[in-house]
Design an enzyme around this catalytic site. Sequence first.
Site, PDB file in Angstrom:
ATOM      1  N   HIS A 272       0.976  -1.210  -0.094  1.00 13.84           N
ATOM      2  CA  HIS A 272       0.155   0.004   0.029  1.00 13.84           C
ATOM      3  C   HIS A 272       0.923   1.140  -0.078  1.00 13.84           C
ATOM      4  O   HIS A 272       1.743   1.547  -0.828  1.00 13.84           O
ATOM      5  CB  HIS A 272      -0.989  -0.068   1.318  1.00 13.84           C
ATOM      6  CG  HIS A 272      -2.236   0.866   1.129  1.00 13.84           C
ATOM      7  ND1 HIS A 272      -2.459   1.795   0.202  1.00 13.84           N
ATOM      8  CD2 HIS A 272      -3.110   1.118   2.150  1.00 13.84           C
ATOM      9  CE1 HIS A 272      -3.602   2.212   0.412  1.00 13.84           C
ATOM     10  NE2 HIS A 272      -3.831   2.074   1.796  1.00 13.84           N
ATOM     11  N   HIS A 311      -2.787  -2.499 -10.104  1.00 14.63           N
ATOM     12  CA  HIS A 311      -3.603  -1.916  -8.988  1.00 14.63           C
ATOM     13  C   HIS A 311      -4.836  -2.701  -9.148  1.00 14.63           C
ATOM     14  O   HIS A 311      -5.473  -3.337  -9.923  1.00 14.63           O
ATOM     15  CB  HIS A 311      -3.971  -0.337  -9.520  1.00 14.63           C
ATOM     16  CG  HIS A 311      -4.621   0.262  -8.386  1.00 14.63           C
ATOM     17  ND1 HIS A 311      -5.866   0.197  -8.156  1.00 14.63           N
ATOM     18  CD2 HIS A 311      -3.872   1.340  -7.617  1.00 14.63           C
ATOM     19  CE1 HIS A 311      -6.082   0.918  -6.883  1.00 14.63           C
ATOM     20  NE2 HIS A 311      -4.972   1.451  -6.561  1.00 14.63           N
ATOM     21  N   ASP A 367       2.463   5.047  -7.392  1.00  6.95           N
ATOM     22  CA  ASP A 367       3.705   4.961  -6.534  1.00  6.95           C
ATOM     23  C   ASP A 367       4.994   4.926  -7.627  1.00  6.95           C
ATOM     24  O   ASP A 367       6.003   5.084  -6.986  1.00  6.95           O
ATOM     25  CB  ASP A 367       3.719   4.000  -5.695  1.00  6.95           C
ATOM     26  CG  ASP A 367       2.823   4.005  -4.619  1.00  6.95           C
ATOM     27  OD1 ASP A 367       2.960   5.330  -3.934  1.00  6.95           O
ATOM     28  OD2 ASP A 367       1.886   3.204  -4.258  1.00  6.95           O
TER      29      ASP A 367
HETATM   30  N1  CMC Z   1       4.388  -7.152 -11.078  1.00  3.59           N
HETATM   31  C1  CMC Z   1       4.241  -8.306 -11.628  1.00  3.59           C
HETATM   32  N2  CMC Z   1       3.101  -8.916 -11.415  1.00  3.59           N
HETATM   33  C2  CMC Z   1       2.046  -8.356 -11.038  1.00  3.59           C
HETATM   34  C3  CMC Z   1       1.985  -7.216 -10.280  1.00  3.59           C
HETATM   35  C4  CMC Z   1       3.283  -6.711 -10.477  1.00  3.59           C
HETATM   36  N3  CMC Z   1       3.394  -5.232  -9.708  1.00  3.59           N
HETATM   37  N4  CMC Z   1       0.910  -6.757  -9.901  1.00  3.59           N
HETATM   38  C5  CMC Z   1       0.187  -7.937 -10.016  1.00  3.59           C
HETATM   39  N5  CMC Z   1       0.910  -8.987 -10.819  1.00  3.59           N
HETATM   40  C6  CMC Z   1       0.356 -10.246 -11.412  1.00  3.59           C
HETATM   41  C7  CMC Z   1       0.128 -11.257 -10.284  1.00  3.59           C
HETATM   42  O1  CMC Z   1       1.308 -11.798 -10.176  1.00  3.59           O
HETATM   43  C8  CMC Z   1      -0.924 -11.901 -10.831  1.00  3.59           C
HETATM   44  O2  CMC Z   1      -0.390 -12.828 -11.889  1.00  3.59           O
HETATM   45  P1  CMC Z   1      -1.189 -14.313 -12.164  1.00  3.59           P
HETATM   46  O3  CMC Z   1      -2.562 -14.153 -12.697  1.00  3.59           O
HETATM   47  O4  CMC Z   1      -0.450 -14.900 -12.976  1.00  3.59           O
HETATM   48  O5  CMC Z   1      -1.333 -14.963 -10.915  1.00  3.59           O
HETATM   49  C9  CMC Z   1      -1.948 -10.972 -11.756  1.00  3.59           C
HETATM   50  O6  CMC Z   1      -0.889  -9.787 -11.958  1.00  3.59           O
HETATM   51  C10 CMC Z   1      -3.014 -10.340 -10.671  1.00  3.59           C
HETATM   52  O7  CMC Z   1      -2.588 -10.015  -9.282  1.00  3.59           O
HETATM   53  P2  CMC Z   1      -3.062  -9.857  -7.903  1.00  3.59           P
HETATM   54  O8  CMC Z   1      -1.981  -9.858  -6.879  1.00  3.59           O
HETATM   55  O9  CMC Z   1      -4.093 -10.792  -7.968  1.00  3.59           O
HETATM   56  O10 CMC Z   1      -3.735  -8.119  -8.076  1.00  3.59           O
HETATM   57  P3  CMC Z   1      -4.252  -7.676  -6.863  1.00  3.59           P
HETATM   58  O11 CMC Z   1      -5.359  -6.583  -7.237  1.00  3.59           O
HETATM   59  O12 CMC Z   1      -4.571  -8.352  -5.467  1.00  3.59           O
HETATM   60  O13 CMC Z   1      -2.926  -6.578  -6.338  1.00  3.59           O
HETATM   61  C11 CMC Z   1      -1.519  -4.856  -6.060  1.00  3.59           C
HETATM   62  C12 CMC Z   1      -2.860  -5.369  -6.558  1.00  3.59           C
HETATM   63  C13 CMC Z   1      -1.476  -3.423  -6.306  1.00  3.59           C
HETATM   64  C14 CMC Z   1      -1.202  -5.395  -4.709  1.00  3.59           C
HETATM   65  C15 CMC Z   1      -0.259  -5.623  -6.862  1.00  3.59           C
HETATM   66  O14 CMC Z   1      -0.638  -5.222  -8.454  1.00  3.59           O
HETATM   67  C16 CMC Z   1       1.052  -5.236  -6.670  1.00  3.59           C
HETATM   68  O15 CMC Z   1       1.431  -6.045  -5.746  1.00  3.59           O
HETATM   69  N6  CMC Z   1       1.657  -4.234  -7.164  1.00  3.59           N
HETATM   70  C17 CMC Z   1       2.855  -3.837  -6.711  1.00  3.59           C
HETATM   71  C18 CMC Z   1       2.844  -3.132  -5.479  1.00  3.59           C
HETATM   72  C19 CMC Z   1       2.431  -1.617  -5.685  1.00  3.59           C
HETATM   73  O16 CMC Z   1       2.631  -1.067  -6.584  1.00  3.59           O
HETATM   74  N7  CMC Z   1       1.440  -1.374  -5.028  1.00  3.59           N
HETATM   75  C20 CMC Z   1       1.074   0.188  -4.939  1.00  3.59           C
HETATM   76  C21 CMC Z   1      -0.313   0.111  -5.333  1.00  3.59           C
HETATM   77  S1  CMC Z   1      -1.110   1.740  -5.571  1.00  3.59           S
HETATM   78  C22 CMC Z   1      -1.170   2.657  -4.225  1.00  3.59           C
HETATM   79  C23 CMC Z   1      -1.894   2.292  -3.361  1.00  3.59           C
HETATM   80  O17 CMC Z   1      -3.009   2.392  -3.566  1.00  3.59           O
HETATM   81  O18 CMC Z   1      -1.566   1.959  -2.246  1.00  3.59           O
END
Ligand code: CMC
Length: 447
Positions: A272, A311, A367
């Site tokens: 986050h 996201h 971010d």
């Molecule tokens: N790099 C590589 N792969 C990713 C990433 C990433 N940054 N984000 C998601 N994926 C992949 C993930 O591995 C999954 O692949 P598969 O379907 O093959 O298993 C797919 O995309 C869906 O990911 P998810 O984890 O189910 O998605 P989510 O909605 O639960 O997670 C997130 C959202 C923001 C936590 C995630 O995209 C992430 O970890 N990003 C990196 C951390 C980041 O930049 N966070 C800041 C978010 S914006 C600021 C805020 O609001 O706090």
Amino acid sequence: MQDTDSRNSLTVTDNRTGQSYEIPIDLGAIRSADLRQIKVSPDDFGLLGYDPGYLNTASCKSQITYIDGDKGILRYRGYPIEQLAEKSTFLETAYLLIKGVLPDKERLAVWTYNIRHNTLTHSNVIKFMDGFRYDAHPMGILVGTVGALSTFYADAKNITDEESRKLQVRRLIGKIPTIAAMSYRHSMGFPYVLPEDDLSYTGNFLSMMFRMTEAHYKPNPVLEHALDVLLILHADHEQNCSTSAVRAVGSSGVDPYSALAAGCAALYGPLHGGANEAVIHMLKKIGSLDKVPAFIQSVKDGDGRLMGFGHRVYKNYDPRAKIIKKVAFEVFEETGRSPLLDIALELERIALEDDYFVNRKLYPNVDFYSGLIYQAMGFPLDMFPVLFAIGRVPGWLAQWTEQVQDQEQKIARPRQIYLGEEERAYMPIEVRPKNRIDEQKFGICRL
Ligand code: CMC
């Protein structure tokens, strides 16, 4: 079966029993509690919705922030984020979020005066902060100190009293930059700088952060404006992790300081508010442009994530990231270009063309570039989530205020699906069989 308007209802058949149910649809949602009537037997608890991470569960009705993640739209109280970032100030946006309308000149002046006159902290807050270890993470200090404020303002418990709520809102928006700057100066061993009346909200924060021996600190106007825009962009984001934490804790009827401390704690996490810090670590680790393709490949192979990408809600370019990228270039004009910016630009270029990221709709989020700007302005990495928190305070307060007034809200209390042991009888320790515990896995230490 319920008597509902069939055009606004959902008919479901439970294949376990063959029975059909008609469930009303209102505002594009069904009430999960309506599923409870679906049972296989009279003593069955009833059907639950299972939704870890609340991927498809609306926890409230809100009038504050609108997001269309597929189209990349973000609006506060109906105003597009692009217009607010260009034309508004952080304090005016805070007013908008909390009161629902843009202020006229007179109201903005009163609001600004009220916030300014709440920037000082009780001297015991300073003593409290002095108790943290010299190298304490400023975000840990913020979590603890915001929570501790509830002990200074016992009147904050009167959450049903509108005047009291308004006062706590002014206090929190006023004091958060002071506490944030003190948390930094504590970790540096610098004396604290008191707030100054003749500076803007953001300029005053920069002064409390960076002023050394100069008689009058004059913030750089380009950096002051850039930081103000960043605060606007972070001011609210509907039911994200930290806002949901504020609402969940606030739903118990606790004072807003305790509820916002929970928001700060949620924001501390690397997924986050900690993501912009993680982006800088990632860019430093990559080190040079030629290593970018190998890094992208390692992410695709499952070795970590491309931080600052992806996201939960945006399946398109995060509109905040577009504005931030522009601001980054303005700041670098002033401060000189960071070599990490070129690595970030190359990462973005490659990722946006790569099937892995394209197919999963992973775009730069807020971010990705914000950390580079903070770094260029002289903020240490530890302060990045604290800056996010300063921006998010008006959003948390707007959401908390809305929740307190929402007659439909109840104490947050989700259900679970229990997969543990059936009932079993307690066994005295003398007759229990020896447990087979993996001692290394559990880090057991034999004394
Ligand atoms: N790099 C590589 N792969 C990713 C990433 C990433 N940054 N984000 C998601 N994926 C992949 C993930 O591995 C999954 O692949 P598969 O379907 O093959 O298993 C797919 O995309 C869906 O990911 P998810 O984890 O189910 O998605 P989510 O909605 O639960 O997670 C997130 C959202 C923001 C936590 C995630 O995209 C992430 O970890 N990003 C990196 C951390 C980041 O930049 N966070 C800041 C978010 S914006 C600021 C805020 O609001 O706090």
